[in-house]
Design a protein around this motif. Sequence first.
Motif, PDB file in Angstrom:
ATOM      1  N   ASP A 360      35.061  35.450  34.000  1.00 13.70           N
ATOM      2  CA  ASP A 360      34.234  34.532  34.803  1.00 13.70           C
ATOM      3  C   ASP A 360      33.006  35.273  35.340  1.00 13.70           C
ATOM      4  N   ASN A 361      33.252  36.493  35.906  1.00 13.12           N
ATOM      5  CA  ASN A 361      32.126  37.285  36.431  1.00 13.12           C
ATOM      6  C   ASN A 361      31.113  37.596  35.343  1.00 13.12           C
ATOM      7  N   ALA A 362      31.637  38.026  34.171  1.00 15.00           N
ATOM      8  CA  ALA A 362      30.735  38.419  33.075  1.00 15.00           C
ATOM      9  C   ALA A 362      29.821  37.251  32.710  1.00 15.00           C
ATOM     10  N   CYS A 363      30.385  36.039  32.646  1.00 12.31           N
ATOM     11  CA  CYS A 363      29.567  34.866  32.292  1.00 12.31           C
ATOM     12  C   CYS A 363      28.660  34.467  33.444  1.00 12.31           C
ATOM     13  N   LYS A 364      29.263  34.539  34.690  1.00 13.57           N
ATOM     14  CA  LYS A 364      28.533  34.078  35.876  1.00 13.57           C
ATOM     15  C   LYS A 364      27.288  34.922  36.131  1.00 13.57           C
ATOM     16  N   TYR A 365      27.427  36.259  35.956  1.00 15.36           N
ATOM     17  CA  TYR A 365      26.322  37.147  36.292  1.00 15.36           C
ATOM     18  C   TYR A 365      25.424  37.503  35.099  1.00 15.36           C
ATOM     19  N   GLY A 392      23.905  43.300  35.909  1.00 16.57           N
ATOM     20  CA  GLY A 392      24.374  44.675  36.147  1.00 16.57           C
ATOM     21  C   GLY A 392      24.665  44.941  37.615  1.00 16.57           C
ATOM     22  N   ILE A 393      25.191  46.121  37.875  1.00 16.07           N
ATOM     23  CA  ILE A 393      25.541  46.483  39.260  1.00 16.07           C
ATOM     24  C   ILE A 393      24.817  47.775  39.605  1.00 16.07           C
ATOM     25  N   PRO A 394      24.029  47.781  40.691  1.00 11.14           N
ATOM     26  CA  PRO A 394      23.308  49.010  41.056  1.00 11.14           C
ATOM     27  C   PRO A 394      24.285  50.176  41.268  1.00 11.14           C
ATOM     28  N   SER A 400      31.880  50.870  45.664  1.00  7.37           N
ATOM     29  CA  SER A 400      32.395  49.950  46.689  1.00  7.37           C
ATOM     30  C   SER A 400      32.741  48.572  46.132  1.00  7.37           C
ATOM     31  N   ILE A 401      32.445  48.368  44.855  1.00  8.96           N
ATOM     32  CA  ILE A 401      32.507  47.008  44.333  1.00  8.96           C
ATOM     33  C   ILE A 401      33.926  46.405  44.337  1.00  8.96           C
ATOM     34  N   PHE A 402      34.955  47.290  44.352  1.00 11.42           N
ATOM     35  CA  PHE A 402      36.334  46.778  44.352  1.00 11.42           C
ATOM     36  C   PHE A 402      36.856  46.515  45.774  1.00 11.42           C
ATOM     37  N   PHE A 405      35.220  41.520  49.700  1.00  7.77           N
ATOM     38  CA  PHE A 405      33.993  40.920  50.230  1.00  7.77           C
ATOM     39  C   PHE A 405      32.732  41.696  49.903  1.00  7.77           C
ATOM     40  N   TYR A 406      32.880  42.794  49.155  1.00  5.62           N
ATOM     41  CA  TYR A 406      31.665  43.556  48.835  1.00  5.62           C
ATOM     42  C   TYR A 406      30.916  42.835  47.712  1.00  5.62           C
ATOM     43  N   ARG A 407      29.633  42.586  47.934  1.00  2.96           N
ATOM     44  CA  ARG A 407      28.820  41.934  46.910  1.00  2.96           C
ATOM     45  C   ARG A 407      27.502  42.703  46.774  1.00  2.96           C
ATOM     46  N   SER A 408      27.038  42.868  45.541  1.00  2.00           N
ATOM     47  CA  SER A 408      25.751  43.559  45.359  1.00  2.00           C
ATOM     48  C   SER A 408      24.623  42.639  45.807  1.00  2.00           C
ATOM     49  N   ASN A 410      21.860  42.178  44.350  1.00  2.00           N
ATOM     50  CA  ASN A 410      21.260  41.419  43.243  1.00  2.00           C
ATOM     51  C   ASN A 410      22.103  40.203  42.854  1.00  2.00           C
ATOM     52  N   ALA A 411      23.338  40.088  43.481  1.00  2.00           N
ATOM     53  CA  ALA A 411      24.213  38.974  43.094  1.00  2.00           C
ATOM     54  C   ALA A 411      24.264  37.891  44.168  1.00  2.00           C
ATOM     55  N   LEU A 412      23.542  38.128  45.292  1.00  2.00           N
ATOM     56  CA  LEU A 412      23.722  37.222  46.433  1.00  2.00           C
ATOM     57  C   LEU A 412      23.249  35.792  46.139  1.00  2.00           C
ATOM     58  N   SER A 415      26.725  32.137  43.484  1.00  2.00           N
ATOM     59  CA  SER A 415      27.823  31.836  44.414  1.00  2.00           C
ATOM     60  C   SER A 415      29.019  32.769  44.174  1.00  2.00           C
ATOM     61  N   GLY A 416      29.683  33.105  45.263  1.00  2.00           N
ATOM     62  CA  GLY A 416      30.849  34.001  45.165  1.00  2.00           C
ATOM     63  C   GLY A 416      31.238  34.510  46.541  1.00  2.00           C
ATOM     64  N   PHE A 417      32.460  35.041  46.647  1.00  2.00           N
ATOM     65  CA  PHE A 417      32.915  35.557  47.949  1.00  2.00           C
ATOM     66  C   PHE A 417      33.142  37.067  47.942  1.00  2.00           C
ATOM     67  N   GLY A 418      33.089  37.692  46.796  1.00  2.00           N
ATOM     68  CA  GLY A 418      33.334  39.142  46.734  1.00  2.00           C
ATOM     69  C   GLY A 418      34.809  39.502  46.867  1.00  2.00           C
ATOM     70  N   VAL A 419      35.680  38.591  46.452  1.00  2.00           N
ATOM     71  CA  VAL A 419      37.115  38.836  46.630  1.00  2.00           C
ATOM     72  C   VAL A 419      37.806  39.141  45.290  1.00  2.00           C
ATOM     73  N   GLY A 420      37.294  38.530  44.212  1.00  3.19           N
ATOM     74  CA  GLY A 420      37.988  38.588  42.916  1.00  3.19           C
ATOM     75  C   GLY A 420      38.293  40.007  42.432  1.00  3.19           C
ATOM     76  N   LEU A 421      37.291  40.914  42.490  1.00  3.76           N
ATOM     77  CA  LEU A 421      37.511  42.263  41.939  1.00  3.76           C
ATOM     78  C   LEU A 421      38.588  43.034  42.696  1.00  3.76           C
ATOM     79  N   THR A 446      30.232  46.686  31.863  1.00  2.00           N
ATOM     80  CA  THR A 446      31.471  46.684  31.084  1.00  2.00           C
ATOM     81  C   THR A 446      32.620  47.067  32.008  1.00  2.00           C
ATOM     82  N   PHE A 447      33.569  46.171  32.170  1.00  2.00           N
ATOM     83  CA  PHE A 447      34.792  46.469  32.921  1.00  2.00           C
ATOM     84  C   PHE A 447      35.874  46.803  31.892  1.00  2.00           C
ATOM     85  N   THR A 448      36.540  47.963  32.045  1.00  2.00           N
ATOM     86  CA  THR A 448      37.601  48.328  31.106  1.00  2.00           C
ATOM     87  C   THR A 448      38.927  48.383  31.859  1.00  2.00           C
TER      88      THR A 448
HETATM   89  P1  ADP Z   1      32.379  37.323  43.489  1.00  2.00           P
HETATM   90  O1  ADP Z   1      32.017  37.329  42.047  1.00  2.00           O
HETATM   91  O2  ADP Z   1      33.035  36.088  43.936  1.00  2.00           O
HETATM   92  O3  ADP Z   1      31.232  37.725  44.374  1.00  2.00           O
HETATM   93  P2  ADP Z   1      33.992  39.578  42.810  1.00  2.00           P
HETATM   94  O4  ADP Z   1      34.935  40.367  43.632  1.00  2.00           O
HETATM   95  O5  ADP Z   1      34.491  39.059  41.538  1.00  2.00           O
HETATM   96  O6  ADP Z   1      33.459  38.455  43.746  1.00  2.00           O
HETATM   97  O7  ADP Z   1      32.766  40.515  42.544  1.00  2.00           O
HETATM   98  C1  ADP Z   1      32.255  41.307  43.568  1.00  2.00           C
HETATM   99  C2  ADP Z   1      30.814  41.663  43.284  1.00  2.00           C
HETATM  100  O8  ADP Z   1      30.737  42.511  42.158  1.00  2.00           O
HETATM  101  C3  ADP Z   1      29.970  40.500  42.921  1.00  2.00           C
HETATM  102  O9  ADP Z   1      29.469  39.837  44.061  1.00  2.00           O
HETATM  103  C4  ADP Z   1      28.839  41.136  42.132  1.00  2.00           C
HETATM  104  O10 ADP Z   1      27.908  41.718  43.027  1.00  2.00           O
HETATM  105  C5  ADP Z   1      29.542  42.267  41.428  1.00  2.00           C
HETATM  106  N1  ADP Z   1      29.935  41.915  40.066  1.00  2.00           N
HETATM  107  C6  ADP Z   1      31.184  41.659  39.599  1.00  2.00           C
HETATM  108  N2  ADP Z   1      31.186  41.451  38.293  1.00  2.00           N
HETATM  109  C7  ADP Z   1      29.912  41.592  37.880  1.00  2.00           C
HETATM  110  C8  ADP Z   1      29.253  41.516  36.624  1.00  2.00           C
HETATM  111  N3  ADP Z   1      29.929  41.240  35.499  1.00  2.00           N
HETATM  112  N4  ADP Z   1      27.924  41.743  36.583  1.00  2.00           N
HETATM  113  C9  ADP Z   1      27.235  42.015  37.706  1.00  2.00           C
HETATM  114  N5  ADP Z   1      27.799  42.126  38.924  1.00  2.00           N
HETATM  115  C10 ADP Z   1      29.120  41.900  39.018  1.00  2.00           C
END
Ligand code: ADP
Length: 461
Positions: A360-365, A392-394, A400-402, A405-408, A410-412, A415-421, A446-448
């Motif tokens: 979902d993230n890969a498609c969403k972002y 991409g992610i800076p 901190s991305i995992f 509630f942490y969100r980059s 560039n992704a604000l 829509s998202g809550f920063g919880v999924g990862l 790339t998430f592995t």
């Molecule tokens: P959400 O996507 O709801 O914000 P996630 O926990 O899934 O929550 O992701 C946290 C943050 O990680 C996102 O807000 C985004 O900044 C970054 N992120 C995750 N996946 C990607 C991706 N495929 N490409 C770019 N940024 C990503």
Amino acid sequence: MKIQTKISILFSLIVGSLLAIFSFIVYQIFAEFREQEYYDRLKSKAITTAQLLIKVDEIDRNLLKIIDKNTLTALIDEKVLVFDQNNKLFYSSLDDHVIHYGNDLLERVRREKYVETNSGDNEVVGLIYELNQQKYIILASAYDKFGRSKMENLRKTLFVGLVFGIVVTILLGIFFAGKALGPVNQFIVQISAISANNLTERLDERNGKDEIGLLATAFNKMMYRLEESFELQKSFVSHASHELRTPLAALKSEVEISLEEKLTLTQHKGILRNISKDINRLINLTNSLLQIVKPFKTTLSNAQKVRIDDVIFQAQDDLLLSRPEYKILVEYAQDPEDENNITVLGEENLLKTVFTNLIDNACKYSSPHQALVVIDFKNDMTMISIQDEGIGIPNEDVSSIFQPFYRSKNALSISGFGVGLSVCKKIVEMHRGKIHLTSTPNQGSTFTVIFPNANASSDTK
Ligand code: ADP
């Protein structure tokens, strides 16, 4: 009782007992040596007297008494008695000291041939002297004044040495125990001062090699983990309240507008639609919060063998159903001839959550809303990479991305809550797997995810 006191008491008791035993043994050995030496002297005295009396005809008893009394080897309180065959006193030396003897002593001498005994403080030797088929009994007694005074001296010296030794041991025990446990007391003071406000405090690890150093290192590591989780909790609470406040504030103002302003039915409907959207956002957020705080079991009680590609296809189907605009490609890096190569031990639903979130993230972002999933395996591991060509992610955000509630930045706008990862990471670790991220801003991420295969898992169980 303090350990320092305990150690000093124990140390003093051990050294004190050893000193006491040593002193006792030295005293006993010396006492026995003195006694034996004195008996030997008495014995030779008795024999000399007997030889002079019985063998040398020229010496009569009176002369012998004078010789006995005046010889240089005369002993203190010396007395020599000679008895004939019938236990009749045959000769008694001059001095007026007495030997307390009875017939039983004489009989004992006849029986045992040589007897060493005591009469009061005096040592007594009794022996048989045979000449011309006559058996004479000789009793010789004297008081070992010099030997006993040496004993007295030794006793005093050992006693003073023992007391001195115990006092020195107690002082040394207190000193060394204090020195060894000093850092612990220091730790107690430092640890007592630690509260939620100064979790950054650390103990002095010294050289880190002795037990105290290792204890400090272990404590500091624990403090680091505590600080980290405390910080995480703080950021979790502040993010959660921030996320909740935004839709609640929107709801409040929408309700106020509809109450205060005269609105048409269409405007009311528009506001209600917004309210419904905000309520949905709140519901989603609450669900995410529940998901993240739900205490996962540390072991998978319901674990079954799951083919990873099956789970990925299910996640793909679910996502395409709700997001038909997504393009999800699934590929095998190599042909999994044996399904065990891509079969892991786990809970299917949880694994599906991981891949749904990541795809979902890969498609969403990414603007083409496209994700490429590659399934691979190596050395009892199944490896799945989810790649996109998105925002991409800076670099500064990668570590901190995992976190919840942490969100980059560039992704604000998306829509998202920063919880999924953070949920994905929890699930992957529950399955004894690992999750890695490589990303270049504006080029893609790339998430592995790597899981041990079911066979490897059961081998290591
Ligand atoms: P959400 O996507 O709801 O914000 P996630 O926990 O899934 O929550 O992701 C946290 C943050 O990680 C996102 O807000 C985004 O900044 C970054 N992120 C995750 N996946 C990607 C991706 N495929 N490409 C770019 N940024 C990503």
